[in-house]
Design a protein around this motif. Structure first.
Motif, short mmCIF file in Angstrom:
data_model
loop_
_atom_site.label_atom_id
_atom_site.label_comp_id
_atom_site.label_asym_id
_atom_site.label_seq_id
_atom_site.Cartn_x
_atom_site.Cartn_y
_atom_site.Cartn_z
N PRO A 13 0.80 -1.07 -0.08
CA PRO A 13 -0.15 0.04 -0.09
C PRO A 13 1.02 1.31 -0.05
CG PRO A 13 -0.69 -1.66 1.90
CD PRO A 13 0.78 -2.12 1.25
N ALA A 14 0.38 2.52 -0.52
CA ALA A 14 1.07 3.49 -0.56
C ALA A 14 1.57 4.06 0.79
CB ALA A 14 0.31 4.72 -1.30
N ASP A 15 0.69 3.84 1.84
CA ASP A 15 1.04 4.55 3.15
C ASP A 15 2.29 3.64 3.73
OD1 ASP A 15 -0.56 2.03 3.42
OD2 ASP A 15 -1.25 2.66 5.46
N VAL A 16 2.40 2.43 3.25
CA VAL A 16 3.66 1.59 3.73
C VAL A 16 4.87 2.05 2.98
CG1 VAL A 16 4.63 -0.55 3.73
CG2 VAL A 16 2.29 -0.61 4.40
N VAL A 17 4.83 2.51 1.78
CA VAL A 17 5.97 2.91 1.02
C VAL A 17 6.29 4.22 1.48
CG1 VAL A 17 6.78 3.78 -1.37
CG2 VAL A 17 5.24 1.82 -1.14
N ALA A 18 5.35 5.11 1.85
CA ALA A 18 5.69 6.41 2.65
C ALA A 18 6.15 6.20 3.79
CB ALA A 18 4.43 7.41 2.42
N VAL A 56 15.67 9.47 -7.29
CA VAL A 56 14.31 9.61 -6.67
C VAL A 56 13.53 8.27 -7.06
CG1 VAL A 56 11.92 10.89 -7.50
CG2 VAL A 56 14.37 11.91 -7.72
N SER A 57 12.63 7.90 -5.98
CA SER A 57 12.09 6.63 -6.01
C SER A 57 10.97 6.66 -6.88
CB SER A 57 11.76 6.08 -4.51
OG SER A 57 10.77 7.00 -4.16
N VAL A 58 10.46 5.28 -7.32
CA VAL A 58 9.20 5.13 -8.18
C VAL A 58 8.73 3.97 -7.81
CG1 VAL A 58 10.33 6.43 -10.37
CG2 VAL A 58 10.61 3.99 -9.96
N GLU A 61 9.39 1.09 -4.79
CA GLU A 61 10.56 1.38 -4.11
C GLU A 61 10.31 2.12 -2.71
OE1 GLU A 61 13.97 1.75 -7.77
OE2 GLU A 61 12.94 3.58 -7.16
N PRO A 62 11.36 2.08 -1.83
CA PRO A 62 11.00 2.59 -0.52
C PRO A 62 11.09 4.11 -0.85
CG PRO A 62 12.72 0.81 -0.19
CD PRO A 62 12.19 0.53 -1.67
N ALA A 63 10.30 4.86 -0.45
CA ALA A 63 10.40 6.50 -0.87
C ALA A 63 11.64 7.24 -0.24
CB ALA A 63 9.22 7.14 -0.21
N VAL A 165 22.67 0.82 -0.10
CA VAL A 165 21.48 0.61 -0.73
C VAL A 165 20.23 0.71 0.23
CG1 VAL A 165 21.62 -2.09 -0.57
CG2 VAL A 165 20.05 -1.28 -2.12
N LEU A 166 19.09 1.30 -0.27
CA LEU A 166 17.88 1.37 0.47
C LEU A 166 17.05 0.52 0.25
CD1 LEU A 166 17.69 5.47 -0.07
CD2 LEU A 166 18.91 4.23 1.69
#
Length: 199
Positions: A13-18, A56-58, A61-63, A165-166
């Motif tokens: 989910p987007a909130d996990v990435v953020a 810049v993550s896409v 990818e971890p933000a 690495v992130l």
């Protein structure tokens, strides 16, 4: 392995990435290479802020946005990649999220002056995208070869650059496939902390 890791990322989910991006920004001071600049230099310290090559993550990818902003706010010179037609990378200065422009493949790139492919050799730290890393420091990328060229360029230049690495926590694995040309990374930053590799 790439396919499986990408499938997991696509399901996040987007909130996990953020939230992962915020956690990486909080963990950054645990990197000794960056700590003096992110936590405040010691009394009497007269050094200069480093250059960090980031990205810049896409997608899943971890933000990276929060980390890029934290570095920039601390006075760190941040370089971001610009994809060339042959999949090599050149670099431009990060001047804030409002100065990122859309590019091919869903990427966002800095709008400023292009500094050329060799600019990365000025970096003290290179933040690398990846899908996984193992306990030896072997990084698994997406397979496009862009960062293999960057790492080879650093090696040819004799650059003493920290390679970081992130990743998400579950992407630090026991072993990933390695090729003879692979250059190992020095560390990974995940939401749970910094992982150092002796290789």
């Amino acid at each position: 392995m790439r396919r499986d890791l990408l499938e997991v990322r696509r399901s996040l989910p987007a909130d996990v990435v953020a939230a992962t991006g915020e956690a990486l920004a909080r963990r950054a001071p645990e990197l000794g290479e960056l700590a003096p600049y992110l936590t405040g230099p010691p009394a009497g310290w007269a050094g200069t802020a480093p250059t960090v090559a980031g990205y810049v993550s896409v997608g899943g990818e971890p933000a990276t946005g929060p980390l890029l902003e934290r570095l920039r706010a601390a006075g760190v010179r941040v370089l971001l990649p610009v994809l060339l037609p042959d999949n090599d990378l050149e670099w431009a200065l990060y001047e804030g999220p409002e100065r990122l422009v859309p590019a091919g493949w869903g990427l966002r790139e800095p709008a400023g002056e292009r500094l050329g492919p060799e600019a990365v050799t000025e970096a003290d730290v290179v933040l690398l995208p990846g899908l996984a890393v193992d306990r030896r420091g072997v990084r698994l990328g997406r397979g496009g070869g862009s960062y293999d060229r960057v790492l080879a360029r650093l090696e040819r230049a004799g650059a003493r650059t920290s390679l970081v690495v992130l990743l998400y926590d579950d992407e630090v694995l026991q072993e990933v496939p390695a090729e003879p040309h692979d250059r190992r990374v020095h560390a990974a930053v995940t939401p749970s902390g910094v992982h150092r590799f002796s290789g």
